[in-house]
Design a protein around this motif. Sequence first.
Motif, PDB file in Angstrom:
ATOM      1  N   PHE A  10     -10.758 -20.805 -13.653  1.00 28.12           N
ATOM      2  CA  PHE A  10     -10.140 -20.412 -12.791  1.00 28.12           C
ATOM      3  C   PHE A  10     -10.797 -20.877 -11.139  1.00 28.12           C
ATOM      4  CE2 PHE A  10      -8.233 -18.101  -8.730  1.00 28.12           C
ATOM      5  CZ  PHE A  10      -6.868 -17.762 -10.019  1.00 28.12           C
ATOM      6  N   ILE A  11     -12.214 -20.964 -11.278  1.00 27.23           N
ATOM      7  CA  ILE A  11     -12.407 -21.190 -10.102  1.00 27.23           C
ATOM      8  C   ILE A  11     -12.509 -22.441  -9.714  1.00 27.23           C
ATOM      9  CG2 ILE A  11     -14.521 -21.950  -8.918  1.00 27.23           C
ATOM     10  CD1 ILE A  11     -15.519 -19.460  -9.570  1.00 27.23           C
ATOM     11  N   ASP A  12     -12.658 -23.508 -10.821  1.00 29.02           N
ATOM     12  CA  ASP A  12     -12.677 -25.335 -11.366  1.00 29.02           C
ATOM     13  C   ASP A  12     -11.002 -25.612 -11.270  1.00 29.02           C
ATOM     14  OD1 ASP A  12     -14.861 -24.800 -12.471  1.00 29.02           O
ATOM     15  OD2 ASP A  12     -14.583 -25.520 -13.454  1.00 29.02           O
ATOM     16  N   ASN A  13     -10.171 -24.389 -11.361  1.00 24.40           N
ATOM     17  CA  ASN A  13      -8.661 -25.207 -11.376  1.00 24.40           C
ATOM     18  C   ASN A  13      -7.848 -24.863  -9.528  1.00 24.40           C
ATOM     19  OD1 ASN A  13      -8.453 -25.434 -14.038  1.00 24.40           O
ATOM     20  ND2 ASN A  13      -7.569 -23.764 -14.744  1.00 24.40           N
ATOM     21  N   ASN A  14      -9.128 -24.603  -8.757  1.00 24.55           N
ATOM     22  CA  ASN A  14      -8.494 -24.059  -7.381  1.00 24.55           C
ATOM     23  C   ASN A  14      -9.494 -24.267  -6.576  1.00 24.55           C
ATOM     24  OD1 ASN A  14      -6.085 -21.980  -8.013  1.00 24.55           O
ATOM     25  ND2 ASN A  14      -7.300 -21.695  -8.755  1.00 24.55           N
ATOM     26  N   PRO A  15      -9.894 -25.585  -6.442  1.00 21.64           N
ATOM     27  CA  PRO A  15     -10.909 -26.090  -5.795  1.00 21.64           C
ATOM     28  C   PRO A  15     -10.777 -25.586  -4.147  1.00 21.64           C
ATOM     29  CG  PRO A  15      -9.667 -28.157  -6.715  1.00 21.64           C
ATOM     30  CD  PRO A  15      -8.998 -27.001  -7.274  1.00 21.64           C
ATOM     31  N   ASP A  16      -9.742 -26.092  -3.254  1.00 21.66           N
ATOM     32  CA  ASP A  16      -9.220 -26.172  -1.965  1.00 21.66           C
ATOM     33  C   ASP A  16      -9.865 -24.451  -1.973  1.00 21.66           C
ATOM     34  OD1 ASP A  16      -8.721 -28.911  -2.441  1.00 21.66           O
ATOM     35  OD2 ASP A  16      -6.675 -28.507  -2.620  1.00 21.66           O
ATOM     36  N   VAL A  17      -9.846 -23.516  -2.592  1.00 26.56           N
ATOM     37  CA  VAL A  17     -10.220 -21.781  -2.330  1.00 26.56           C
ATOM     38  C   VAL A  17     -11.666 -21.994  -2.672  1.00 26.56           C
ATOM     39  CG1 VAL A  17      -9.326 -19.583  -2.796  1.00 26.56           C
ATOM     40  CG2 VAL A  17      -7.852 -21.637  -3.183  1.00 26.56           C
ATOM     41  N   THR A  18     -12.671 -21.559  -1.247  1.00 25.29           N
ATOM     42  CA  THR A  18     -13.187 -20.889  -1.271  1.00 25.29           C
ATOM     43  C   THR A  18     -14.293 -19.679  -0.842  1.00 25.29           C
ATOM     44  OG1 THR A  18     -13.784 -22.267   1.120  1.00 25.29           O
ATOM     45  CG2 THR A  18     -13.865 -23.786  -0.609  1.00 25.29           C
ATOM     46  N   LYS A  66     -10.553 -13.963  -5.744  1.00 24.00           N
ATOM     47  CA  LYS A  66     -10.154 -12.996  -6.627  1.00 24.00           C
ATOM     48  C   LYS A  66      -8.650 -11.500  -6.609  1.00 24.00           C
ATOM     49  CE  LYS A  66     -14.808 -11.992  -6.388  1.00 24.00           C
ATOM     50  NZ  LYS A  66     -15.895 -11.080  -6.309  1.00 24.00           N
ATOM     51  N   LYS A  67      -8.197 -12.276  -5.249  1.00 21.76           N
ATOM     52  CA  LYS A  67      -6.718 -11.525  -5.123  1.00 21.76           C
ATOM     53  C   LYS A  67      -5.878 -12.488  -5.429  1.00 21.76           C
ATOM     54  CE  LYS A  67      -7.422  -8.956  -0.562  1.00 21.76           C
ATOM     55  NZ  LYS A  67      -7.550  -9.111   0.619  1.00 21.76           N
ATOM     56  N   MET A  68      -6.064 -13.827  -5.776  1.00 17.57           N
ATOM     57  CA  MET A  68      -4.953 -14.665  -7.070  1.00 17.57           C
ATOM     58  C   MET A  68      -5.387 -14.476  -8.113  1.00 17.57           C
ATOM     59  SD  MET A  68      -5.795 -18.072  -4.606  1.00 17.57           S
ATOM     60  CE  MET A  68      -5.403 -19.140  -6.254  1.00 17.57           C
ATOM     61  N   VAL A  69      -6.070 -14.216  -8.327  1.00 13.97           N
ATOM     62  CA  VAL A  69      -6.743 -13.539 -10.116  1.00 13.97           C
ATOM     63  C   VAL A  69      -5.526 -12.786 -10.765  1.00 13.97           C
ATOM     64  CG1 VAL A  69      -7.906 -12.850 -12.427  1.00 13.97           C
ATOM     65  CG2 VAL A  69      -8.499 -14.712 -10.558  1.00 13.97           C
TER      66      VAL A  69
END
Length: 225
Positions: A55-63, A69-72
Amino acid sequence: MKLYKHGVINENLLTSLKEKNHWMSKPENFNDPYEFQFKKVSNEELDEMEIDQDFIDNNPDVTDPMLLKKMVLKEYQNQIQNFGVTCFTENNRNMLMWAHYSNNHTGICLGFDVGANPKEHGYIKVRYAEEYPEINLSSIWNAEGLMKILTTKSIDWENEQEWRRINEDGNQLHPYGSNLVEVIFGCRATIENIEKVKAILAGQNIGFFQIVIESDNFNLGIKKI
């Protein structure tokens, strides 16, 4: 054991009888807006949550970890809304259900033989509660947790004695999970509709019945036709 599914006698139902399938609706189409909910997650609880690396890798622009976690959680909610659900009951003589789900007693109630263990055929018993179910943030995609959300209703509905079948693809037709063995028509069903249904199901090992109004009480009688 038998489980029953109420319905309205129309072209969609007649086609479903021919093709032996059910329509599985997405949660947005259900009549109870309190369904398919889970308890609100606090920021403190979110802070302890671990995020899958994919999930982190698929959203590289969100740091921001909290935003991730809210996106999850948002994705989890969206996934729940994509499931398909179809509903059954243990009780074929519930007057309110005949009124609400079988078009004021003009419709039909289909009986399915689900065997001694309905879970083997994909039937899950609905849990009635006074509070929303909790989610386990340490295993958020756990199938058991998802099923709890998809099969928990307010205790106000417990008179329906409901069971459900669930599929990942909602708003689609899906095959029966077990054999149709019984058809019950409402006390207001027309002769024309009864004959249409019987013609479609002719030659199959299915019993046909109709609800009758008793002469001295509010019970729903059933006669073989």
